[in-house]
Design an enzyme around this catalytic site. Structure first.
Site, PDB file in Angstrom:
ATOM      1  N   LYS A 147       0.849  -1.191   0.000  1.00 47.10           N
ATOM      2  CA  LYS A 147       0.000   0.000   0.000  1.00 47.10           C
ATOM      3  C   LYS A 147       0.887   1.245   0.000  1.00 47.10           C
ATOM      4  O   LYS A 147       1.764   1.390   0.862  1.00 47.10           O
ATOM      5  CB  LYS A 147      -0.859  -0.017   1.271  1.00 47.10           C
ATOM      6  CG  LYS A 147      -2.308   0.363   1.061  1.00 47.10           C
ATOM      7  CD  LYS A 147      -3.073   0.022   2.327  1.00 47.10           C
ATOM      8  CE  LYS A 147      -4.404   0.737   2.370  1.00 47.10           C
ATOM      9  NZ  LYS A 147      -5.088   0.504   3.649  1.00 47.10           N
ATOM     10  N   VAL A 148       0.651   2.114  -0.960  1.00 47.06           N
ATOM     11  CA  VAL A 148       1.396   3.381  -1.022  1.00 47.06           C
ATOM     12  C   VAL A 148       0.375   4.515  -1.116  1.00 47.06           C
ATOM     13  O   VAL A 148      -0.723   4.328  -1.648  1.00 47.06           O
ATOM     14  CB  VAL A 148       2.366   3.428  -2.235  1.00 47.06           C
ATOM     15  CG1 VAL A 148       3.430   2.347  -2.136  1.00 47.06           C
ATOM     16  CG2 VAL A 148       1.613   3.313  -3.560  1.00 47.06           C
TER      17      VAL A 148
END
Ligand code: G3P
EC number: 2.2.1.2
Length: 217
Positions: free
Chosen positions: A83-84
């Site tokens: 997740k970014v």
């Protein structure tokens, strides 16, 4: 619509999984903090329990740092989705990490333009936060509908992962719009089973059954 559970609480995930309600899990730094657990330990346990994508979030703010953290998190399990955040650096990291064949969930999305950029950068999932838009008097579900239209217009394969879900009604609306995935806290998924008329009907059946004096077993 796939159901992801938005929690790092293993017992809650297990309970829903036993009922076939868990297609994946999402976590974030706040949920890891809430669990009181070590990120790698708890994420590994989740990955072993749930075969579907398990989102684990990077915390670096620059692309290089996100890429390094993403590669480290990916070692936890084959089903890790890195997740970014939806920043320019996050998009750069997304492009590199998806290029390496990893799943990437681009989070903290609040506009259709941001979602368009994430799809162009090859995101596996885009996470628009509906509850937080509702909090500032903007209808979060309008954003889900906009992204659905944009992605369908151009056949993007990025999956819309409706996030920051706060109510059973959000789940229904996400499904009606055609979101690919909804991630919700366990209590919201359980609340979908509730209806006042179900309770009322059951009370009436129980009262009448008691009058028959019968038993089934
Ligand atoms: O899925 C994202 C979620 O964890 C954020 O939810 O309720 O803090 O806006 P909320």
């Amino acid at each position: 619509m796939k159901f992801f559970v938005d929690t790092a609480d293993i017992d809650a995930i297990r309970e829903l999984h036993e009922l076939g309600m868990v297609d994946g899990v999402t976590t974030n730094p706040s949920l890891i903090m809430k669990s009181g657990r070590d990120i790698k330990e708890v994420t590994k346990e989740i990955c072993e329990l749930i075969p579907g994508p398990v989102s684990a979030e990077t915390v670096a703010l620059d692309a290089e740092g996100m890429i390094a953290e993403g590669r480290e998190l990916a070692k936890i399990g084959d089903n890790i989705a890195i997740k970014v955040p939806l920043t320019w650096a996050g998009l750069q990291a997304c492009k590199v990490l998806t290029g390496e064949g990893r799943m990437v969930n681009v989070t903290l999305c609040f506009s259709a333009n941001q979602a368009l950029l994430a799809a162009k950068a090859g995101a596996t999932f885009i996470s628009p936060f509906v509850g937080r838009l509702d909090d500032i008097n903007i209808d979060g579900m309008d954003l889900i509908a906009e992204i659905r239209q944009v992605y369908d217009n151009y056949d993007f394969s990025t999956e819309i992962l409706t996030a920051s879900i706060r109510s059973a009604n959000h789940m229904k609306e996400a499904a009606l719009i055609g979101a690919d995935v909804a991630t919700a806290p366990p209590n919201v998924i359980k609340a979908m089973a509730n209806h006042v008329l179900t309770d009322k009907g059951l009370d009436a059946f129980m009262a009448d059954w008691a009058k028959t004096g019968q038993s089934i077993i």
